[in-house]
Motif scaffolding. Structure first.
Motif, PDB file in Angstrom:
ATOM      1  N   ARG A 122      41.291  27.112  -4.777  1.00  0.00           N
ATOM      2  CA  ARG A 122      41.581  27.451  -6.168  1.00  0.00           C
ATOM      3  C   ARG A 122      43.042  27.120  -6.454  1.00  0.00           C
ATOM      4  O   ARG A 122      43.923  27.464  -5.675  1.00  0.00           O
ATOM      5  CB  ARG A 122      41.318  28.936  -6.430  1.00  0.00           C
ATOM      6  CG  ARG A 122      41.465  29.351  -7.890  1.00  0.00           C
ATOM      7  CD  ARG A 122      40.900  30.742  -8.102  1.00  0.00           C
ATOM      8  NE  ARG A 122      41.696  31.749  -7.451  1.00  0.00           N
ATOM      9  CZ  ARG A 122      42.680  32.431  -8.048  1.00  0.00           C
ATOM     10  NH1 ARG A 122      42.995  32.181  -9.301  1.00  0.00           N
ATOM     11  NH2 ARG A 122      43.347  33.351  -7.384  1.00  0.00           N
ATOM     12  N   MET A 123      43.291  26.437  -7.566  1.00  0.00           N
ATOM     13  CA  MET A 123      44.652  25.996  -7.889  1.00  0.00           C
ATOM     14  C   MET A 123      45.139  26.599  -9.195  1.00  0.00           C
ATOM     15  O   MET A 123      44.387  26.722 -10.157  1.00  0.00           O
ATOM     16  CB  MET A 123      44.703  24.464  -7.994  1.00  0.00           C
ATOM     17  CG  MET A 123      44.663  23.756  -6.673  1.00  0.00           C
ATOM     18  SD  MET A 123      44.770  21.954  -6.888  1.00  0.00           S
ATOM     19  CE  MET A 123      43.107  21.591  -7.449  1.00  0.00           C
ATOM     20  N   THR A 124      46.405  26.961  -9.202  1.00  0.00           N
ATOM     21  CA  THR A 124      47.104  27.308 -10.434  1.00  0.00           C
ATOM     22  C   THR A 124      48.389  26.497 -10.489  1.00  0.00           C
ATOM     23  O   THR A 124      48.911  26.068  -9.458  1.00  0.00           O
ATOM     24  CB  THR A 124      47.438  28.812 -10.507  1.00  0.00           C
ATOM     25  OG1 THR A 124      48.182  29.185  -9.334  1.00  0.00           O
ATOM     26  CG2 THR A 124      46.179  29.649 -10.581  1.00  0.00           C
ATOM     27  N   THR A 125      48.900  26.262 -11.703  1.00  0.00           N
ATOM     28  CA  THR A 125      50.085  25.419 -11.864  1.00  0.00           C
ATOM     29  C   THR A 125      51.159  26.130 -12.667  1.00  0.00           C
ATOM     30  O   THR A 125      50.875  27.037 -13.451  1.00  0.00           O
ATOM     31  CB  THR A 125      49.732  24.093 -12.557  1.00  0.00           C
ATOM     32  OG1 THR A 125      49.182  24.379 -13.862  1.00  0.00           O
ATOM     33  CG2 THR A 125      48.730  23.290 -11.746  1.00  0.00           C
ATOM     34  N   CYS A 126      52.373  25.691 -12.456  1.00  0.00           N
ATOM     35  CA  CYS A 126      53.537  26.207 -13.175  1.00  0.00           C
ATOM     36  C   CYS A 126      54.458  25.032 -13.461  1.00  0.00           C
ATOM     37  O   CYS A 126      54.734  24.229 -12.560  1.00  0.00           O
ATOM     38  CB  CYS A 126      54.246  27.265 -12.332  1.00  0.00           C
ATOM     39  SG  CYS A 126      55.875  27.771 -12.960  1.00  0.00           S
ATOM     40  N   THR A 127      54.917  24.878 -14.689  1.00  0.00           N
ATOM     41  CA  THR A 127      55.820  23.778 -15.019  1.00  0.00           C
ATOM     42  C   THR A 127      57.175  24.310 -15.482  1.00  0.00           C
ATOM     43  O   THR A 127      57.267  25.404 -16.037  1.00  0.00           O
ATOM     44  CB  THR A 127      55.238  22.873 -16.122  1.00  0.00           C
ATOM     45  OG1 THR A 127      54.993  23.663 -17.304  1.00  0.00           O
ATOM     46  CG2 THR A 127      53.950  22.216 -15.663  1.00  0.00           C
ATOM     47  N   SER A 128      58.195  23.530 -15.243  1.00  0.00           N
ATOM     48  CA  SER A 128      59.548  23.904 -15.646  1.00  0.00           C
ATOM     49  C   SER A 128      60.381  22.640 -15.787  1.00  0.00           C
ATOM     50  O   SER A 128      60.171  21.658 -15.067  1.00  0.00           O
ATOM     51  CB  SER A 128      60.198  24.831 -14.617  1.00  0.00           C
ATOM     52  OG  SER A 128      61.558  25.059 -14.922  1.00  0.00           O
ATOM     53  N   TRP A 129      61.338  22.661 -16.715  1.00  0.00           N
ATOM     54  CA  TRP A 129      62.298  21.555 -16.819  1.00  0.00           C
ATOM     55  C   TRP A 129      63.298  21.604 -15.674  1.00  0.00           C
ATOM     56  O   TRP A 129      63.970  20.623 -15.375  1.00  0.00           O
ATOM     57  CB  TRP A 129      63.066  21.635 -18.139  1.00  0.00           C
ATOM     58  CG  TRP A 129      62.234  21.412 -19.354  1.00  0.00           C
ATOM     59  CD1 TRP A 129      61.940  22.315 -20.336  1.00  0.00           C
ATOM     60  CD2 TRP A 129      61.574  20.197 -19.743  1.00  0.00           C
ATOM     61  NE1 TRP A 129      61.144  21.754 -21.289  1.00  0.00           N
ATOM     62  CE2 TRP A 129      60.907  20.444 -20.957  1.00  0.00           C
ATOM     63  CE3 TRP A 129      61.477  18.937 -19.169  1.00  0.00           C
ATOM     64  CZ2 TRP A 129      60.153  19.475 -21.596  1.00  0.00           C
ATOM     65  CZ3 TRP A 129      60.728  17.974 -19.820  1.00  0.00           C
ATOM     66  CH2 TRP A 129      60.082  18.252 -21.014  1.00  0.00           C
ATOM     67  N   SER A 130      63.423  22.752 -15.055  1.00  0.00           N
ATOM     68  CA  SER A 130      64.487  22.976 -14.082  1.00  0.00           C
ATOM     69  C   SER A 130      64.007  22.777 -12.653  1.00  0.00           C
ATOM     70  O   SER A 130      63.166  23.526 -12.149  1.00  0.00           O
ATOM     71  CB  SER A 130      65.049  24.396 -14.239  1.00  0.00           C
ATOM     72  OG  SER A 130      65.912  24.713 -13.180  1.00  0.00           O
TER      73      SER A 130
END
Length: 321
Positions: A122-130
């Motif tokens: 099972r995958m979850t994602t998180c995005t950030s400019w930093s």
């Protein structure tokens, strides 16, 4: 008495029913028992929650406050209980992979690849400019792997405490509207863009300094640089307000062309990071391999990058920094 979730549900039931009699029926209680419970709740909260009248009850100002908070608290607890139940019923072999990444097409392509080769994860994602924020989340154990990048040969964030592996290295291209005088060029010399305003996505690495240094070597200082999100960057380029800086893998976009810069003065390295003590070390090689396959697929979707690769078989010059 300490306030409990069941007390909030009682207050909610009274408000929904509009009277103590109807609320008692709905809760399966005798009305005197419900009235006594309400008094205990009101003593715990410090004031009356309802005004009683001939036609039922109406929430006081304090009651409205409690009801407003309960609209958030009760659904959140219900959702937590449901998710915990699903987790408890899931096979013990199921694993959770937490992926982070900067904004761009590579993270989505990697998720797509991993969904095929590891369907039970099972995958979850998180995005950030930093990139630094992603590195912090890796170090704190809130992410298992993160796609980030550095300008040229610069060190990745927290290089001493994390394991970073190179996925690929791309030249940085320039993005111009199709109506731009240089849009038909196979490549563009940076000096030819001396009078332009610029746009790029934000970041906390050294890319801005490297770009300024490249412009200085070309004999000019950028008039203005807009740091903005990808959608706004595309808009500024489409309307001719600015020339954009982008990775060579930037997808084909209506009204815009991407072109390589002569001599490749700027480059970007895609990196995959993890903590040295990651709980998913057995997946590290798979994630890295699929990240490289995902990058190749994204690169193949860019006509301008494909043409560049056909004439630059040796890759990026070693002097790029």
């Amino acid at each position: 008495m300490e306030l409990e979730l069941r007390h909030l549900r009682t207050v909610r039931a009274i408000a929904d029913a509009g009277s103590l009699t109807r609320a008692a029926t709905a809760l399966g209680l005798a009305q005197p028992a419900l009235s006594a419970q309400l008094k205990r709740i009101e003593r715990a909260l410090g004031g009356a929650l309802f005004e009683r009248g001939r036609h039922g009850v109406r929430a006081t100002a304090l009651g409205e406050l409690v009801l407003e908070r309960s609209r958030f608290v009760l659904p959140a607890v219900t959702e937590l209980q449901q998710e915990a139940a699903r987790f408890a019923r899931a096979p013990r072999t199921a694993r959770h992979l937490r992926l982070g990444g900067t904004h761009g097409p590579l993270l989505g392509a990697l998720v797509d690849r991993l969904a095929d080769v590891a369907p039970d994860v099972r995958m979850t994602t998180c995005t950030s400019w930093s990139e630094r924020e992603l590195a912090d989340q890796l170090a704190e154990g809130r992410l298992d792997f993160a796609l980030a990048g550095t300008c040229g040969s610069a060190l990745p964030p927290r290089a001493d405490g994390l394991v970073w592996r190179e996925v690929a290295a791309d030249p940085v291209f320039v993005m111009v509207p199709v109506s731009h005088p240089l849009a038909d060029r196979a490549e563009v010399d940076l000096t030819e863009l001396a009078g332009e305003e610029w746009a790029c996505v934000p970041g906390d690495g050294c890319f801005g300094d490297c770009f300024t240094a490249s412009c200085a070597r070309a004999g000019f200082t950028p008039r203005r640089v807009y740091e903005t999100d990808t959608a706004s960057l595309v808009h500024l380029v489409q309307v001719g307000r600015a020339v954009g800086l982008c990775r060579a893998t930037f997808p084909t976009t209506p009204g815009i062309v991407t072109r390589p810069l002569t001599g490749t003065p700027l480059a970007w390295r895609h990196l995959l990071g993890r903590h040295g003590g990651s709980r998913l070390l057995d997946l590290a090689a798979t994630v890295l391999a699929q990240a490289r396959v995902a990058h190749a697929g994204v690169a193949a979707g860019s006509d301008s990058y494909t043409r560049w690769l056909s004439t630059h078989r040796d890759g990026l010059p070693e002097t790029v920094a």
